[in-house]
Design a protein around this motif. Structure first.
Motif, PDB file in Angstrom:
ATOM      1  N   GLU A  89     -72.179  56.507 -59.805  1.00  0.00           N
ATOM      2  CA  GLU A  89     -70.822  56.968 -59.504  1.00  0.00           C
ATOM      3  C   GLU A  89     -70.800  58.070 -58.450  1.00  0.00           C
ATOM      4  O   GLU A  89     -70.001  58.017 -57.501  1.00  0.00           O
ATOM      5  CB  GLU A  89     -70.126  57.458 -60.772  1.00  0.00           C
ATOM      6  CG  GLU A  89     -68.692  57.917 -60.527  1.00  0.00           C
ATOM      7  CD  GLU A  89     -68.022  58.413 -61.792  1.00  0.00           C
ATOM      8  OE1 GLU A  89     -67.580  59.578 -61.801  1.00  0.00           O
ATOM      9  OE2 GLU A  89     -67.944  57.638 -62.764  1.00  0.00           O
ATOM     10  N   LEU A 127     -64.938  48.693 -54.249  1.00  0.00           N
ATOM     11  CA  LEU A 127     -64.320  48.795 -55.566  1.00  0.00           C
ATOM     12  C   LEU A 127     -63.440  47.568 -55.797  1.00  0.00           C
ATOM     13  O   LEU A 127     -62.571  47.259 -54.976  1.00  0.00           O
ATOM     14  CB  LEU A 127     -63.449  50.053 -55.668  1.00  0.00           C
ATOM     15  CG  LEU A 127     -64.070  51.393 -55.274  1.00  0.00           C
ATOM     16  CD1 LEU A 127     -63.076  52.528 -55.556  1.00  0.00           C
ATOM     17  CD2 LEU A 127     -65.387  51.631 -55.990  1.00  0.00           C
ATOM     18  N   CYS A 170     -63.017  55.337 -58.451  1.00  0.00           N
ATOM     19  CA  CYS A 170     -64.276  54.760 -58.924  1.00  0.00           C
ATOM     20  C   CYS A 170     -64.250  54.563 -60.434  1.00  0.00           C
ATOM     21  O   CYS A 170     -64.660  53.512 -60.942  1.00  0.00           O
ATOM     22  CB  CYS A 170     -65.446  55.661 -58.532  1.00  0.00           C
ATOM     23  SG  CYS A 170     -66.037  55.461 -56.850  1.00  0.00           S
ATOM     24  N   SER A 198     -62.236  51.614 -61.420  1.00  0.00           N
ATOM     25  CA  SER A 198     -62.906  50.365 -61.067  1.00  0.00           C
ATOM     26  C   SER A 198     -64.017  50.031 -62.050  1.00  0.00           C
ATOM     27  O   SER A 198     -64.191  48.874 -62.436  1.00  0.00           O
ATOM     28  CB  SER A 198     -63.466  50.442 -59.644  1.00  0.00           C
ATOM     29  OG  SER A 198     -62.427  50.611 -58.702  1.00  0.00           O
ATOM     30  N   ALA A 216     -71.377  56.627 -55.041  1.00  0.00           N
ATOM     31  CA  ALA A 216     -70.217  55.859 -54.589  1.00  0.00           C
ATOM     32  C   ALA A 216     -69.104  56.789 -54.126  1.00  0.00           C
ATOM     33  O   ALA A 216     -68.445  56.535 -53.103  1.00  0.00           O
ATOM     34  CB  ALA A 216     -69.724  54.952 -55.711  1.00  0.00           C
ATOM     35  N   VAL A 228     -67.976  47.763 -59.419  1.00  0.00           N
ATOM     36  CA  VAL A 228     -68.296  48.432 -58.166  1.00  0.00           C
ATOM     37  C   VAL A 228     -69.569  47.808 -57.622  1.00  0.00           C
ATOM     38  O   VAL A 228     -70.562  47.682 -58.334  1.00  0.00           O
ATOM     39  CB  VAL A 228     -68.502  49.948 -58.382  1.00  0.00           C
ATOM     40  CG1 VAL A 228     -68.920  50.628 -57.080  1.00  0.00           C
ATOM     41  CG2 VAL A 228     -67.231  50.584 -58.949  1.00  0.00           C
ATOM     42  N   GLU A 271     -63.122  59.793 -56.797  1.00  0.00           N
ATOM     43  CA  GLU A 271     -63.727  59.762 -58.132  1.00  0.00           C
ATOM     44  C   GLU A 271     -62.814  59.049 -59.123  1.00  0.00           C
ATOM     45  O   GLU A 271     -63.282  58.234 -59.934  1.00  0.00           O
ATOM     46  CB  GLU A 271     -64.003  61.187 -58.603  1.00  0.00           C
ATOM     47  CG  GLU A 271     -64.680  61.265 -59.958  1.00  0.00           C
ATOM     48  CD  GLU A 271     -64.963  62.699 -60.388  1.00  0.00           C
ATOM     49  OE1 GLU A 271     -65.252  62.903 -61.586  1.00  0.00           O
ATOM     50  OE2 GLU A 271     -64.883  63.611 -59.533  1.00  0.00           O
TER      51      GLU A 271
END
Length: 210
Positions: free
Chosen positions: A24, A83, A63, A66, A27, A72, A60
């Protein structure tokens, strides 16, 4: 429309894998770098200094949603991420007290009504009635843009959409991106939507290919 976690894939010669929760932070960094000066991000957070402080919180939040409602994908080299949300034919009824846009605003930038406004606007134009794959965001770190990484991430999922007979949807947030998406089979869905005193957003839809 899911691939088992941890199973890798090749898209246009680019190694892609399903991201895990441990990815995370990576990403978020990719998306923060890719979208910090995006027209929609600039509209939501018009003050450049404030945007650099809180933009990562917006990424954030996206993410996390998703991971919860879709998946992801990330390139093996950590340069690009996409995403995706799995949207059912019938939208889920929100539970009492569950105000997603207000919660997003509280998390990202409590004093900024545009954070809540953009969530309502995007929900208002989102198509309903057919299950589809929603490409929420695809981002590439600035020094790797133009190498086809974003297209590879998208194509890897569109191939599964075609196999499963599932349409796909996205909102293009810049003047250039609709041209890329057209090459991948997307077509405009109605007229572009202009944010209040802001940029155009281009809803696009893709029917699965036989």
């Amino acid at each position: 429309m899911r691939r088992p976690d941890g199973v890798g894939a090749m898209g246009m010669g680019v190694r892609i894998r399903r991201a895990e929760r441990s990815d995370e932070a990576a990403a978020v960094r990719i998306l923060d770098a890719a979208f910090i000066d995006d027209p929609v991000s600039s509209w939501v957070l018009p003050d450049a200094a404030r945007r650099r402080e809180v933009h990562h919180r917006l990424m954030e939040a996206f993410c996390r949603l998703s991971f919860a409602e879709g998946h992801v994908d990330i390139t093996e080299d950590g340069a690009a991420v996409a995403l995706w949300i799995d949207v059912p034919a019938e939208p889920h009824e929100p539970e009492e007290g569950d105000d997603g846009p207000a919660q997003l605003r509280a998390f990202v930038d409590p004093g900024n009504e545009r954070v809540e406004q953009i969530a309502h606007l995007m929900a208002g134009i989102h198509p309903q009635g057919r299950a589809h794959a929603y490409l929420w965001m695809v981002g590439v770190v600035p020094d790797r843009q133009g190498e086809g990484l974003g297209a590879a991430l998208i194509t890897s999922v569109l191939e599964r959409c075609d196999r499963e007979g599932l349409p796909a949807y996205l909102e293009a947030s810049s003047e250039r991106s609709p041209h890329l998406y057209r090459r991948l089979g997307f077509a405009p869905l109605g007229e572009p939507v202009r944010l209040p005193d802001g940029p155009l957003v281009h809803p696009m839809w893709r029917e699965p290919r036989a």
